[in-house]
Design a protein around this motif. Structure first.
Motif, short mmCIF file in Angstrom:
data_model
loop_
_atom_site.label_atom_id
_atom_site.label_comp_id
_atom_site.label_asym_id
_atom_site.label_seq_id
_atom_site.Cartn_x
_atom_site.Cartn_y
_atom_site.Cartn_z
N ARG A 244 39.22 -160.86 -4.99
CA ARG A 244 39.65 -162.25 -4.79
C ARG A 244 39.35 -163.10 -6.03
NH1 ARG A 244 35.98 -160.41 -1.84
NH2 ARG A 244 37.27 -160.19 0.02
N LEU A 245 40.15 -164.15 -6.19
CA LEU A 245 40.04 -165.00 -7.37
C LEU A 245 38.66 -165.62 -7.55
CD1 LEU A 245 43.47 -166.90 -7.32
CD2 LEU A 245 42.63 -165.45 -9.18
N HIS B 225 38.22 -158.17 -13.90
CA HIS B 225 39.67 -158.32 -13.67
C HIS B 225 39.97 -158.42 -12.18
CE1 HIS B 225 40.24 -157.17 -17.89
NE2 HIS B 225 39.34 -156.23 -17.65
N LEU B 226 40.96 -159.22 -11.86
CA LEU B 226 41.44 -159.33 -10.48
C LEU B 226 42.31 -158.13 -10.15
CD1 LEU B 226 41.80 -161.02 -7.86
CD2 LEU B 226 43.82 -162.04 -8.96
N LEU B 227 41.90 -157.36 -9.17
CA LEU B 227 42.68 -156.21 -8.69
C LEU B 227 42.96 -156.46 -7.20
CD1 LEU B 227 43.90 -153.41 -9.32
CD2 LEU B 227 41.72 -152.40 -8.59
N ARG B 228 44.10 -157.03 -6.93
CA ARG B 228 44.43 -157.41 -5.55
C ARG B 228 44.63 -156.18 -4.67
NH1 ARG B 228 45.56 -162.85 -4.90
NH2 ARG B 228 46.35 -164.00 -6.73
N GLN C 187 35.65 -165.53 2.61
CA GLN C 187 36.23 -166.58 1.76
C GLN C 187 37.54 -166.10 1.13
OE1 GLN C 187 32.52 -167.00 -0.62
NE2 GLN C 187 32.46 -169.11 0.11
N ASP C 188 38.34 -165.40 1.92
CA ASP C 188 39.59 -164.85 1.40
C ASP C 188 40.66 -165.92 1.23
OD1 ASP C 188 38.60 -162.30 1.31
OD2 ASP C 188 39.55 -161.62 3.16
N THR C 189 41.43 -165.78 0.17
CA THR C 189 42.58 -166.65 -0.05
C THR C 189 43.90 -165.87 0.11
OG1 THR C 189 42.44 -166.21 -2.44
CG2 THR C 189 41.31 -168.18 -1.60
N TYR C 190 43.78 -164.60 0.43
CA TYR C 190 44.90 -163.75 0.79
C TYR C 190 44.29 -162.53 1.48
CZ TYR C 190 43.90 -160.01 -2.53
OH TYR C 190 43.31 -158.95 -3.17
#
Length: 279
Positions: free
Chosen positions: A65-66, A81-84, A186-189
């Motif tokens: 998450r960001l 790094h962001l790894l979705r 605290q997820d945003t996706y």
């Protein structure tokens, strides 16, 4: 003598063990990834103690998450790094209605875990509107004691998770699939934001600023910020078949176009690893 070791949600490996490993494997890249949120206010500190104390020992970090990108800055770690999350094309694909058992066919489905964040009240309102609802997922036994005696959700228990083919049936058997965001993490996706469109089902998702950069509201999905907006948009999706199918198709095209599948995620991962080896 591997080129790379991937450490996933490491909680029981001590810093001492990592130091010893690095001594014995000086040319190996140590990559770390956690899809849970070790930095959440709700995270058990004892569970994540080894993880937090080992951050400086890894060569590269990947985060789910960001907001975790900022968490790592406090540890003076730059290679983050962001790894979705992702969808799996071999599992998350459109299923023909004729192949879907009757028990999975409904107006709206929520296939996800329970959290005490208001989703019970929203699902109750959906039932009270007369829509045919399905619920699947883990942790719902915790919700039963919180239900009022006249709650329509009592009829759904026991509620179980669905996986593999049954998960696909659950999503594809619904006209609309709901998506709530975990407040505990605290997820945003969430992964469902990619799986639902990949199965060509219209997605009605809780809004976040992050998600608004991934999907076009009203075209590739529908977002809601509260129960009133959810019910209004759900009514439109269920009454307007063309709108619903356009949402489903546009969302499907979007997740493929933007590369939210497993293969593209691993291309990204490998490129970051190659950058380290060639640096």
């Amino acid at each position: 003598k591997p080129d790379v070791i991937w450490f996933y949600n490491v909680q029981i490996i001590s810093p001492k063990t990592l130091i010893e490993l690095k001594k014995n494997l000086p040319n190996t890249i140590f990559a770390q990834y956690a899809n849970d949120n070790p930095f959440s206010l709700y995270a058990k500190k004892s569970m994540w103690k080894n993880f937090l104390e080992s951050i400086a020992l890894f060569d590269i970090h990947f985060v789910y998450r960001l907001n975790n990108l900022n968490n790592y800055k406090k540890f003076n770690t730059k290679n983050v790094h962001l790894l979705r999350s992702y969808f799996i094309p071999e599992e998350d694909f459109p299923e023909e209605t004729k192949n879907i058992p009757d028990r999975f066919q409904c107006d709206v489905v929520f296939a996800g875990h329970y959290e005490n964040d208001g989703r019970i009240e929203i699902l109750e309102k959906i039932c009270n509107q007369g829509y045919k609802l399905n619920i699947f997922g883990g942790g719902w036994e915790k919700a039963f004691s919180k239900l009022k005696p006249n709650s329509p959700l009592r009829n759904f228990f026991p509620i179980y998770p669905v996986i593999k083919d049954e998960y696909r049936y659950a999503i594809c058997g619904a006209k609309v699939a709901l998506c709530f965001l975990s407040k505990l993490n605290q997820d945003t996706y969430t992964r469902r934001n990619f799986q639902i469109p990949a199965m060509k089902t219209a997605m009605l998702s809780e809004w976040s600023e992050d998600l608004s950069t991934l999907f076009i509201n009203g075209k590739e999905c529908e977002f809601f910020k509260d129960s009133n907006e959810l019910l209004k948009k759900l009514a439109k999706l269920l009454s307007d078949e063309n709108h619903r199918k356009n949402i489903a198709l546009s969302g499907y095209n979007k997740v493929y176009k933007d590369g939210h599948d497993t293969i593209n995620r691993m291309h990204f991962f490998l490129q970051k690893i190659i950058n380290i080896k060639t640096y």
